[in-house]
Scaffold this motif. Structure first.
Motif, PDB file in Angstrom:
ATOM      1  N   VAL A  22       0.926  -1.300  -0.138  1.00 36.38           N
ATOM      2  CA  VAL A  22       0.007  -0.024   0.033  1.00 36.38           C
ATOM      3  C   VAL A  22       0.838   1.264   0.136  1.00 36.38           C
ATOM      4  N   ALA A  23       0.493   2.121  -1.008  1.00 39.42           N
ATOM      5  CA  ALA A  23       1.226   3.416  -0.986  1.00 39.42           C
ATOM      6  C   ALA A  23       0.440   4.540  -0.433  1.00 39.42           C
ATOM      7  N   LEU A  24       1.150   5.325   0.492  1.00 40.97           N
ATOM      8  CA  LEU A  24       0.421   6.475   1.255  1.00 40.97           C
ATOM      9  C   LEU A  24       0.908   7.627   1.158  1.00 40.97           C
ATOM     10  N   ILE A  25      -0.049   8.632   0.991  1.00 39.12           N
ATOM     11  CA  ILE A  25       0.483  10.020   0.729  1.00 39.12           C
ATOM     12  C   ILE A  25       0.277  10.724   2.071  1.00 39.12           C
ATOM     13  N   GLY A  26       1.363  11.743   2.185  1.00 34.64           N
ATOM     14  CA  GLY A  26       1.274  12.866   3.292  1.00 34.64           C
ATOM     15  C   GLY A  26       2.556  13.361   3.303  1.00 34.64           C
ATOM     16  N   GLY A  27       2.458  14.615   3.964  1.00 34.33           N
ATOM     17  CA  GLY A  27       3.879  15.215   4.012  1.00 34.33           C
ATOM     18  C   GLY A  27       4.010  15.669   5.616  1.00 34.33           C
ATOM     19  N   GLY A  28       3.379  15.093   6.601  1.00 31.30           N
ATOM     20  CA  GLY A  28       3.663  15.499   7.961  1.00 31.30           C
ATOM     21  C   GLY A  28       2.855  16.716   8.407  1.00 31.30           C
ATOM     22  N   GLY A  29       2.402  16.807   9.499  1.00 34.71           N
ATOM     23  CA  GLY A  29       1.562  17.808  10.224  1.00 34.71           C
ATOM     24  C   GLY A  29       0.147  17.816   9.340  1.00 34.71           C
ATOM     25  N   GLY A  30      -0.163  16.699   8.542  1.00 35.28           N
ATOM     26  CA  GLY A  30      -1.654  16.544   7.733  1.00 35.28           C
ATOM     27  C   GLY A  30      -1.295  17.017   6.373  1.00 35.28           C
TER      28      GLY A  30
END
Length: 510
Positions: A22-30
């Motif tokens: 599973v590839a997940l997206i996000g950049g920290g802090g929401g």
């Protein structure tokens, strides 16, 4: 033909099967995090015990350092393997890696993003120089962060007489992405997001692997209502659209059009930071800027240089970038690192890292956890905990000049700055200048081979990497070289006959 890809989060996560990657997206802090779907995965596992033994892949850090983001996946049985670029946003996952409850790997964030494109194109993997001489080089750890990690994800190859690392392709079964608007056909717009990061690349990798793409959006819109240029992920590669009306730009910010680049506003100027060790280091680092430089700031003390640019109304003198794909604007710091107010441009993350790996950066301001006698730097594993470099490795290895910004030591350090000098009142319990770093995230030898420049700025001294070794090039006024510097280091630097004294103006208020 009428399609309707809208479904609830609970329905969408039932599409995830045991053993999926599973590839997940996000950049920290929401930042662009599909939190609503992440919570549904956790909820399903806690109530049913499924899905099990997932492999989870993420380029950037995801979470709030408490409960959100990757913390929803930090459950025994839910995940068996994590391949992550940055781990500090999930203390629970760091603990699982330390306790051998998962197979833990770290790959550079840019390489993960670019690998998605290679997977999507059915190519054998990513061939790149990024990571040579560091812990992801298979001659060292090959990106393996604990004993449970046994598979070789990276291989050393020679192509045309040149050494490269081969980050191997593998199928992506599920991508969980996020956008602002979505229609029943699955077209996704990012118009009100604060970055593009690797959203399209991850979706492409999953779709062309025969997998599924789950997209979380804040607002459902009518078919044919989205302008074509607003659609960043076409419906042809999206399988499920989950609407979360409560979706925010970050955990704390509901919506700000200045962050999404929809509107421009004045550069935000925070109150100047009082004179302290961190602001002192930023002051000295700032002097390494040159007009017209293309620059990057890492999280930590380097952010202070960006603040000084804004305070002095000098943002226009430079081309400012961050690895999330954003140019210009005023950077937000701390938990909101990765956001920029009133940016001038936003491109996809993999393309931003193409720019970095090709040597497009003139100067980067980055932090350091440890520095050793070879000019090697560690930021990726500290005190036995998996940290990960994020975009650090892609940036540091390829920028023409890196200014590493950090305190000389840590944990209990006390210093007084006044009257143009600094007095060290108490040395820290933890040394940062050590004989050998715990893990090599930045290779001094590789930097020298490429002809790049490296400077290490601390509150009591400045060091420079040379072919002969690490040189003590500047000493702070008020500091005793032997007791405050040499006796507190794990190696002997090269010392010129008469090292320069740091400018006393740096140590003065105003």
């Amino acid at each position: 033909m009428t399609r309707n890809k809208f479904m609830s989060a609970d329905e969408a996560v039932r599409l995830i099967k045991d053993h999926d990657t599973v590839a997940l997206i996000g950049g920290g802090g929401g930042l662009v995090e599909p939190t609503h779907v992440f919570r549904a995965v956790s909820r399903r596992f806690l109530s049913t015990g499924y899905p099990r033994n997932l492999t989870v892949l993420h380029a950037l850090g995801i979470g709030d350092k408490k409960m959100e983001g990757m913390n929803h996946f930090a459950r025994e049985g839910l995940v068996k393997r994590v391949i992550g670029g940055h781990w500090v946003w999930s203390p629970k996952m760091q603990e699982m890696a330390r306790d051998e409850k998962i197979e833990a790997y770290v790959l550079p964030s840019g390489c993960v993003m670019q690998l998605y494109r290679e997977i999507g194109g059915k190519r054998p993997g990513l061939f790149t120089h990024v990571g040579l001489g560091t812990f992801v080089d298979p001659r060292q750890q090959g990106g393996k962060m604990n004993r449970s990690a046994q598979e070789d994800l990276v291989e050393l190859v020679t192509i045309g007489g040149r050494e490269l690392l081969w980050y191997k392709s593998f199928p992506i079964n599920v991508a969980i992405i996020r956008g602002s608007f979505g229609d029943a056909d699955g077209n996704i717009s990012l118009d009100q997001e604060a970055a593009n990061v690797d959203i399209y690349a991850a979706a492409l990798a999953a779709h062309n692997s025969g997998g599924i793409v789950i997209a979380q959006v804040r607002t459902a819109v009518d078919l044919n209502s989205l302008p074509a240029r607003s659609v960043r992920v076409p419906g042809a590669i999206v399988d499920a659209v989950v609407v979360d009306p409560g979706q925010q730009m970050s955990y704390d910010l509901p919506y700000d059009p200045l962050l999404s680049g929809e509107r421009r506003g004045p550069i935000t100027i925070d109150p100047p930071e009082p004179l302290n060790v961190r602001s002192l280091i930023a002051r000295r680092a700032y002097r390494e800027l040159r007009d017209g430089d293309v620059i990057n700031f890492g999280v930590g003390i380097g952010e202070g240089v960006a603040k000084m640019m804004a305070e002095r109304d000098e943002v226009g003198r430079f081309y400012q970038t961050i690895e999330h794909g954003t140019y210009g604007g005023s950077l937000l710091v701390g938990l909101l690192f990765g956001f920029a107010r009133s940016p001038s441009a936003m491109i996809d993350g993999p393309s931003q890292f193409d720019f970095y790996s090709g040597g497009g950066l003139d100067t980067a301001f980055l932090g350091f956890g440890e520095l050793d006698q070879h000019g090697d730097v560690n930021v990726s594993k500290l005190g036995g905990l998996t940290v990960g470099p994020g975009g650090f490795m892609d940036i540091a290895q390829n920028a023409k000049k890196v200014v590493f910004c950090g305190t000389f030591d840590t944990k209990g350090t006390k210093a007084e700055i006044a009257s143009g000098r600094i007095r060290i009142q108490q040395h820290g319990a933890v040394r940062k200048l050590v004989s050998k770093v715990e893990q090599i995230t930045y290779s001094g030898q590789q930097a020298l081979k490429l002809g790049h420049e490296a400077l290490f700025v601390t509150e009591r001294a400045v060091f420079k990497l040379t072919a002969e070794g690490v040189v003590l090039s500047e000493v702070a006024p008020g500091v005793d070289i032997k007791s405050d510097i040499l006796d507190q280091m794990g190696f002997q630097p090269l010392i010129p006959h008469d090292p320069a004294v740091m400018d006393r103006a740096l140590f003065t208020d105003g």
